[in-house]
Every structure is written in structure tokens, then in C-alpha cells.
Design an enzyme around this catalytic site. Structure first.
Site, PDB file in Angstrom:
ATOM      1  N   ARG A 253       0.834  -1.137   0.202  1.00  9.97           N
ATOM      2  CA  ARG A 253       0.377  -0.510   0.041  1.00  9.97           C
ATOM      3  C   ARG A 253       0.935   1.875   0.008  1.00  9.97           C
ATOM      4  O   ARG A 253       1.142   1.838  -0.673  1.00  9.97           O
ATOM      5  CB  ARG A 253      -1.095   0.472   1.349  1.00  9.97           C
ATOM      6  CG  ARG A 253      -2.362   0.895   0.832  1.00  9.97           C
ATOM      7  CD  ARG A 253      -1.674   2.185   1.595  1.00  9.97           C
ATOM      8  NE  ARG A 253      -0.952   2.571   2.759  1.00  9.97           N
ATOM      9  CZ  ARG A 253      -0.869   3.492   3.587  1.00  9.97           C
ATOM     10  NH1 ARG A 253      -1.181   4.978   2.474  1.00  9.97           N
ATOM     11  NH2 ARG A 253      -0.638   3.996   4.872  1.00  9.97           N
ATOM     12  N   ASP A 254       1.537   1.590   1.378  1.00  9.31           N
ATOM     13  CA  ASP A 254       2.193   2.607   1.420  1.00  9.31           C
ATOM     14  C   ASP A 254       3.480   2.814   0.431  1.00  9.31           C
ATOM     15  O   ASP A 254       3.606   3.375  -0.332  1.00  9.31           O
ATOM     16  CB  ASP A 254       3.242   3.272   3.209  1.00  9.31           C
ATOM     17  CG  ASP A 254       3.310   4.575   3.405  1.00  9.31           C
ATOM     18  OD1 ASP A 254       2.906   5.239   2.012  1.00  9.31           O
ATOM     19  OD2 ASP A 254       4.338   4.116   3.981  1.00  9.31           O
TER      20      ASP A 254
ATOM     21  N   HIS B 127       6.361   4.102  12.740  1.00 10.48           N
ATOM     22  CA  HIS B 127       6.074   4.769  11.033  1.00 10.48           C
ATOM     23  C   HIS B 127       7.814   5.460  10.847  1.00 10.48           C
ATOM     24  O   HIS B 127       7.557   6.660  10.496  1.00 10.48           O
ATOM     25  CB  HIS B 127       5.283   4.628  10.598  1.00 10.48           C
ATOM     26  CG  HIS B 127       5.047   5.052   9.055  1.00 10.48           C
ATOM     27  ND1 HIS B 127       4.441   3.702   8.631  1.00 10.48           N
ATOM     28  CD2 HIS B 127       5.859   5.297   7.729  1.00 10.48           C
ATOM     29  CE1 HIS B 127       4.230   3.815   7.252  1.00 10.48           C
ATOM     30  NE2 HIS B 127       4.533   5.430   6.883  1.00 10.48           N
TER      31      HIS B 127
ATOM     32  N   HIS C 139      10.249   7.027   7.548  1.00 13.29           N
ATOM     33  CA  HIS C 139      11.246   7.321   6.130  1.00 13.29           C
ATOM     34  C   HIS C 139      12.251   7.396   6.687  1.00 13.29           C
ATOM     35  O   HIS C 139      12.875   7.907   7.401  1.00 13.29           O
ATOM     36  CB  HIS C 139      10.079   8.441   5.843  1.00 13.29           C
ATOM     37  CG  HIS C 139       8.985   7.680   5.077  1.00 13.29           C
ATOM     38  ND1 HIS C 139       8.114   7.622   4.414  1.00 13.29           N
ATOM     39  CD2 HIS C 139       7.873   7.254   5.454  1.00 13.29           C
ATOM     40  CE1 HIS C 139       7.144   7.261   3.180  1.00 13.29           C
ATOM     41  NE2 HIS C 139       6.842   7.281   5.362  1.00 13.29           N
TER      42      HIS C 139
ATOM     43  N   CYS D 153       5.064   9.555   0.074  1.00 19.49           N
ATOM     44  CA  CYS D 153       3.978  10.636   0.011  1.00 19.49           C
ATOM     45  C   CYS D 153       3.348  11.234  -0.900  1.00 19.49           C
ATOM     46  O   CYS D 153       4.009  12.498  -0.897  1.00 19.49           O
ATOM     47  CB  CYS D 153       3.677  10.956   1.944  1.00 19.49           C
ATOM     48  SG  CYS D 153       1.472  12.081   1.852  1.00 19.49           S
TER      49      CYS D 153
ATOM     50  N   ASN E 196      10.121   4.750   2.659  1.00 16.52           N
ATOM     51  CA  ASN E 196       9.803   3.909   4.015  1.00 16.52           C
ATOM     52  C   ASN E 196      11.427   2.986   4.250  1.00 16.52           C
ATOM     53  O   ASN E 196      11.785   2.793   2.765  1.00 16.52           O
ATOM     54  CB  ASN E 196       8.381   2.888   4.273  1.00 16.52           C
ATOM     55  CG  ASN E 196       7.342   3.437   4.132  1.00 16.52           C
ATOM     56  OD1 ASN E 196       6.914   4.342   5.116  1.00 16.52           O
ATOM     57  ND2 ASN E 196       7.047   2.969   2.833  1.00 16.52           N
TER      58      ASN E 196
END
Length: 410
Positions: free
Chosen positions: A43-44, A306, A308, A339, A348
Site C-alpha cells: 500500500r504505502d 513508522h 521514512h 507520500c 519507507n
């Protein structure tokens, strides 16, 4: 303190106070040595890709990741295609996962990002359709007996109200559920969770969700309530918690993030993923944030981090988090990601880097690093990316495996 949140002293406690210390046992030590990695690559990691990624590639990515020992995979997002076109076929991925569950021996939880009520409705409709067919298929070989005063074995087995986390069995070994329940029937060893997202700065909130922080939080409450009524867990992301692309590296304040986290937990969120969306986070800022969260009553058991790796600080910040007791971290295979609403943010932290780092500290992840590296190299090739940039650990792991193989042949 912002006017949209009540003073902390007037709020109900987020969790009951623990009056007794837990005695350290072998079981508790093992639990503290285990780190759960939430794989967000499907997803991300993919949402910001400009090229169209075939549905079969996304499905294969999810299936292969589960085979590495990863127990939590964020598989897609039910967001409007005009905003994130890459996620347009997430419903097809959900259907596939439901109809063809993984063959992994461990439990697997799939997470699905939902921006609003419309996204939740689409997700629930797919789950409901499958749940009804799954219940019907399960009960087809042996129809339930007719009710009688002396032979009442409870509810019929063709209901679709199975608790995805409990999965109790009837005397026939088939799902047994209550006709008045509203939870879903999922295949054994699999569960599904919803994920929500809000921002920790007003600028990012308006750019990302077109509303204020207060408005986004007010929208979450009915979504979480609805998810809970269907037996689904809810995860909440707090974006730009360690730096905002529009307000700078010192925004938001740690107390603002803590206030949002406590509000989400009070709504019923099961886990808060605090996200360094821009990768601006530093060790001192991460330390201050974790202290603020603890002071607000947020337990480390309710947290995920989370990171990056925009400035190469992801693993440094992960170490700070470990020292505060956090044991859940998000990562993306091959370092995929970025993003679409955060200019300049890169991928990430790579799952390969996170697994190697944790296990080098003597912690357990249960993840096969070699297999993750092979997946990272494969998906990077599919996307036209240089895998050496996405994961130095993965590339080193594969190079060593190749060298050992050639040495063995010689």
C-alpha cells in the site's frame, strides 16, 4: 493547548492503571525480545508509483510477503481513484485474499487503509458478500438439523457472523456463530483490520484530507464504532508526527501528537502508528515525542513507529523507540514508498534493513531475510528501480548468497 481538544486533566484515563508490576518470566522476556514488523509495501510502498502496476503483480507481492513470516501486511487502500489511482484495484486484492487465503502456517492479518465512510462501506460490502458465501459453502455438505426441544445445537452453520479473531468451531468443525451477531466469517488463520489516517499539523491536514485536525477526528469516531461492531480491529496513523513539509521540522509539538493519540485511543483505536512521514525525525525529537506520549498515558503496547529514511535517520530513531519499549515497526520491502502529499519525502525504511537491524541486536522478528531480499529485488525490477538504492542490506544479502553458491560449486 489547541482548543479542539479538552485539557488532559478532564479526560477519562486511556487505559486502567496497573497497580502491580508484572513479574518477569521466561514468557514475558520472550515477548519483549520479539519485534513485529508491519509490512506496508503493497500500500504505502506502491501508492506513489506513476506507472500502472498490474493487479497480478500486487497480488503476487502480497502472497510472497506473507510467505516470509511477516504476520501483518497492509495490502491496499479504499481511497478515491482520482486522488490515488494506484490503489484503484484494492477491492480486487481484497477479494483475492478472501477467496484464496495464504498457505502460511502462521496467523496473518491484512490491513486496509480507509479515508472515509464511503471507503469503509465499500470494504464492508466486499467482506459481507464473501462472508455470506463462505458461511454457505461451509455448511453445504451437512445441513443444520431442524430445531427441536431435545436436539438444539445452537445457531445454524450457514450464518455469516463469524468473529475473525476467535473462529470458534461447532461440533462439526465448521463455523458456529450467533444469528444476531454482525461480525464476518473469514478463512482460518486470517483476519482483516481497517486503518485510518490523520495529520498532526493543520497545514498537512488541509492538504491531505481537506479538513482540520478536529474535523478529521470527528469523522473517525463513527468509522471506528462501525468497524468494532463488525469485529474488526482499527489502526490509526498520525502523519507528520516528527516534521511537516509545510510547517517545518519542529512542527508539530510532541504534546499535540500525544493529544491526538489519546483521543484516538479513547475512540477505540487498537493501535496508533506514529509516522515520520517526511523523514525529518531525529533522535532527540523522537525521544521527546515518546516521553510526551508516555506522559499522556499512552502505553508502548498501543504504539507502532513508522519511519521514512529520507535523511538516513530511520534506524537511529528505531533504536530510540526500542529503548522506550516499542516493539512494533512499519517497513516496506525494498524501501518502497513516498507520500504523494509530502513533497521531498522518500521511501519507507526498508523491511530488509529493519529485519537485519533488529536481529543484529538479538531481537526476534520471525522473518526470513533472504526471502524478503529476493522479493525486494523482484519488485524493484518490476518497477524499474535500482534495488541497490532501495536496500543495501538486501543487496548485500543476495550478493553473499550468490558468492557462497558459486564457491560451493567450485
Amino acid at each position: 493547548m489547541s482548543s479542539w481538544l479538552p485539557p488532559r486533566c478532564f479526560r477519562k484515563p486511556v487505559r486502567p492503571l496497573r497497580l502491580f508490576r508484572t513479574i518477569s518470566t521466561t514468557s514475558s522476556r520472550r515477548q519483549s525480545d520479539h519485534v513485529r514488523i508491519v509490512e506496508v509495501g503493497p500500500r504505502d510502498g506502491l501508492q506513489n508509483e506513476k506507472q500502472t502496476i498490474p493487479l497480478n503483480t500486487k497480488i503476487e507481492l502480497c502472497e510472497r510477503l506473507v510467505g516470509t513470516g511477516l504476520k501483518t501486511v497492509e495490502a491496499g487502500s479504499f481511497v478515491a481513484p482520482k486522488w490515488v489511482p494506484q490503489m484503484d484495484n484494492s477491492n480486487n486484492i481484497l477479494e483475492h485474499v478472501l477467496q484464496t487465503p495464504p498457505s502460511a502456517s502462521h496467523d496473518v492479518s491484512y490491513q486496509w487503509l480507509l479515508p472515509n465512510q464511503k471507503g469503509l462501506d465499500r470494504f464492508l460490502a466486499t467482506c459481507e458478500a464473501f462472508s455470506q458465501s463462505f458461511g454457505a459453502m461451509a455448511s453445504y455438505p451437512t445441513p443444520p438439523p431442524s430445531p427441536s426441544p431435545t436436539n438444539d445445537q445452537g445457531p445454524s452453520l450457514n450464518t455469516s457472523t463469524q468473529d475473525p479473531n476467535a473462529m470458534p468451531s461447532s461440533t462439526r468443525g465448521l463455523p458456529s456463530t450467533s444469528p444476531n451477531s454482525s461480525t464476518f466469517s473469514f478463512p482460518p488463520n486470517t483476519s482483516h483490520e481497517i486503518s485510518l489516517f490523520c495529520a498532526a499539523t493543520e497545514s498537512f491536514s488541509h492538504r491531505n484530507t481537506n479538513c482540520s485536525i478536529a474535523e478529521s477526528l470527528s469523522r473517525f469516531r463513527p468509522l471506528i464504532t462501525t468497524a468494532k461492531s463488525h469485529g474488526l480491529k482499527a489502526r490509526a496513523y498520525i502523519s507528520v508526527a516528527l516534521g511537516c513539509p509545510f510547517e517545518g521540522p519542529d512542527a508539530p509539538s510532541p504534546t499535540t501528537v500525544a493529544d491526538i493519540a489519546t483521543s484516538l485511543l479513547e475512540m477505540g483505536a487498537d493501535e496508533i502508528s506514529v509516522a515520520d512521514t517526511t523523514g525529518m525525525g531525529t533522535a532527540p525529537r523522537t525521544e521527546a515525542l515518546l516521553k510526551a506520549l508516555s506522559a499522556a498515558g499512552v502505553r508502548t503496547e498501543d504504539l507502532a513507529l513508522h519511519f521514512h529514511d529520507t535523511y538516513g535517520m530511520a534506524l537511529v530513531n528505531a533504536l530510540v523507540s526500542l529503548n522506550h519499549g516499542v516493539r512494533v515497526f512499519d517497513a516496506a520491502v525494498g524501501g518502497l514508498g513516498g507520500c504523494p502529499f509530502s513533497p521531498g519525502a522518500t521511501g519507507n525504511v526498508a523491511t530488509e534493513e529493519m529485519v537485519y537491524f533488529m536481529e543484529s541486536l538479538g531481537l526476534r522478528t520471525g522473518v526470513d531475510l533472504g526471502e524478503v531480499a529476493r522479493i525486494g529485488e523482484w519488485i524493484s525490477g518490476e518497477l524499474g528501480r535500482d534495488y541497490r538504492v532501495g536496500s543495501r542490506v538486501g543487496k548485500a544479502k543476495l550478493s553473499r548468497e550468490k558468492w557462497l553458491e558459486e564457491k560451493g560449486k567450485g
